[in-house]
Design an enzyme around this catalytic site. Structure first.
Site, PDB file in Angstrom:
ATOM      1  N   LYS A   1      25.889 -18.112 -17.196  1.00  0.00           N
ATOM      2  CA  LYS A   1      26.070 -18.314 -18.591  1.00  0.00           C
ATOM      3  C   LYS A   1      24.992 -19.035 -19.000  1.00  0.00           C
ATOM      4  CE  LYS A   1      30.150 -19.605 -17.150  1.00  0.00           C
ATOM      5  NZ  LYS A   1      31.448 -20.133 -17.098  1.00  0.00           N
TER       6      LYS A   1
ATOM      7  N   ASP B   1      37.710 -21.444 -13.221  1.00  0.00           N
ATOM      8  CA  ASP B   1      38.802 -21.225 -14.411  1.00  0.00           C
ATOM      9  C   ASP B   1      39.767 -20.098 -14.109  1.00  0.00           C
ATOM     10  OD1 ASP B   1      36.321 -19.493 -14.728  1.00  0.00           O
ATOM     11  OD2 ASP B   1      36.120 -19.905 -16.697  1.00  0.00           O
TER      12      ASP B   1
HETATM   13  C1  GLC Z   1      31.034 -16.713 -15.175  1.00  0.00           C
HETATM   14  C2  GLC Z   1      31.213 -17.734 -13.797  1.00  0.00           C
HETATM   15  C3  GLC Z   1      32.603 -17.711 -13.201  1.00  0.00           C
HETATM   16  C4  GLC Z   1      33.583 -17.992 -14.477  1.00  0.00           C
HETATM   17  C5  GLC Z   1      33.271 -16.915 -15.525  1.00  0.00           C
HETATM   18  C6  GLC Z   1      34.158 -17.282 -16.990  1.00  0.00           C
HETATM   19  O1  GLC Z   1      30.982 -15.348 -14.521  1.00  0.00           O
HETATM   20  O2  GLC Z   1      29.978 -17.335 -13.166  1.00  0.00           O
HETATM   21  O3  GLC Z   1      32.416 -18.563 -12.252  1.00  0.00           O
HETATM   22  O4  GLC Z   1      34.774 -17.799 -13.984  1.00  0.00           O
HETATM   23  O5  GLC Z   1      32.152 -17.201 -16.098  1.00  0.00           O
HETATM   24  O6  GLC Z   1      33.952 -18.290 -16.977  1.00  0.00           O
END
Ligand code: GLC
Length: 415
Positions: free
Chosen positions: A166, A202
């Site tokens: 991200k 998450d």
């Molecule tokens: C990105 C992160 C992952 C997380 C997802 C949603 O893919 O690498 O760990 O679960 O974003 O936030």
């Protein structure tokens, strides 16, 4: 299929948008490829080269004695950092939890992309502020940390950050124990103490949270800034962790699907621009088709293409529309929520310096529908891959299962 076409639109527009359509065969192919990468991620011999990492979380199906009382919960992974006070209790059948107090702190961009020390000092500062606000500084509370990035766990409360995803890029964090970074920052301040008991992704937090209410929830999915899923896997299939008994939750990190070329036949010119201008080119290619970090920008790129092809806005784009990031993902949700009078669409476009015709508004909506529908279908194909794998593990013709879902795109998008 890209929603319903509101207008008998221009063949030029339709041709450009038709690239976003995925047939049933396409989606089945995505599902199969996802499934193959998942199996490769689980196996020791192929794990290193697999794009989908299938990270063990040390969250097991067999509870290890439940803790009750007051907890502090942290949530880091989107554009905001959240601190919460949570009460956890027990009753005969199931545990219960209530969130009593919470506070949201926005993370400045330069803190996300500075050094790890800066980022974790900022986080510790927010915790300190929260504890002050609620008169909790004197207590040494147990703390659960939702940290939404790929982590290679050694235990529930120990794991190294593999790579940022991200918008994050704080230097000196990758390859280090995340809980250690947090503990060090708390020590540097010295004005409060915490007992970090668990760190979870998450997706895992979402699955567990849903499990409190529905014991058939064994999958967690996030469609927010990023996109990812976790699920309960048989221990004997989790080759990276010793032991054969019971199940363990696996964080698939499916956002990285495609990083070995598995999506090349589906990625469009816009997807390539998004990737090349991102903080992590060549990485998280599946996520870049779906996540809220990218969806608005995808729409903006398609709109510019239509302008250049003389199919939109009288062939003229405003300076704002030419600005990277100016078309926010929440606009996609708002535009698709328009009731039909085009007011919402008109307002958003005028805020971007454009005075659209009615037809322009309809075309913009079509673009949003095309991009978000492709995202939803891609995501659904991945989820079908996960659930088919679970179904086959359990040798069942049909599997009845609950998926816990969360994330800003999932919550805000009307479809
Ligand atoms: C990105 C992160 C992952 C997380 C997802 C949603 O893919 O690498 O760990 O679960 O974003 O936030």
């Amino acid at each position: 299929m890209a929603g319903h076409f509101h207008v008998p639109s221009h063949p030029g527009v339709e041709q450009i948008l038709s690239e976003f359509l995925l047939s049933k065969e396409d989606l089945e192919e995505v599902m199969r490829r996802m499934r193959r990468e998942m199996e490769r991620g689980l196996r020791v011999e192929t794990h290193n080269e697999a794009s989908v990492k299938m990270l063990p979380t040390y969250v097991r199906s067999t509870p290890e004695g439940s803790e009750v009382g007051d907890f502090l919960a942290l949530d880091l992974g989107g554009t905001n950092f959240r601190v919460m006070l949570v009460k956890v209790g027990e009753d005969e059948e199931r545990g219960w939890k209530v969130e009593t107090k919470h506070h949201m702190y926005s993370i400045p961009e330069d803190t996300m992309t500075g050094t790890a020390e800066m980022l974790f000092d900022y986080i510790a500062g927010c915790i300190s502020d929260f504890l002050d606000k609620h008169n909790l500084k004197h207590k040494k509370l147990p703390l659960g940390f939702t940290f939404s990035f790929p982590v290679r766990h050694e235990d529930l409360d120990k794991g190294i950050l593999l790579n940022w995803t991200k918008g994050f890029k704080a230097s000196g964090a990758e390859g280090n124990n995340v809980v250690g970074l947090l503990r060090d920052a708390i020590k540097r301040r010295g004005d409060f103490e915490m007992d970090v008991v668990a760190m979870v992704n998450d997706t895992v937090a979402t699955m567990i949270s849903c499990y409190y209410e529905d014991h058939s929830c064994e999958v967690g999915m996030i469609v927010g800034t990023g996109c990812n899923a976790c699920y309960m896997e048989e221990m004997r299939k989790v080759e990276l962790v010793e032991g054969e008994e019971g199940k363990m939750c696996v964080n698939t990190e499916w956002g990285a699907f495609g990083d070995n070329g598995e999506l090349e036949d589906f990625r469009l010119e816009y997807d390539r621009v998004i990737d090349e201008t991102s903080l992590n080119p060549g990485h998280q290619l599946y996520e870049k088709l779906i996540g809220g970090k990218y969806m608005g920008e995808l729409v903006r790129l398609v709109l510019l293409k239509l302008v250049n092809e003389n199919l939109l806005f009288n062939s003229e784009a405003s300076d704002l529309l030419k600005t990277r990031g100016a078309f926010e993902t929440r606009f996609v949700s708002q535009i698709e929520s328009d009731t039909g009078d085009r007011k919402q669409i008109y307002n958003i476009l005028s805020s971007l310096g454009i005075l659209p015709s009615e037809l322009d508004c309809d075309v913009v909506r079509l673009v949003c529908e095309s991009v978000s529908t492709r995202a939803a279908h891609m995501c659904g194909a991945g989820l079908a891959g996960v659930i088919n794998l679970m179904r086959e593990r359990r040798c069942q013709e049909q599997l009845k299962i609950t998926v816990g879902v969360d994330g800003s795109v999932y919550k805000l998008h009307p479809q």
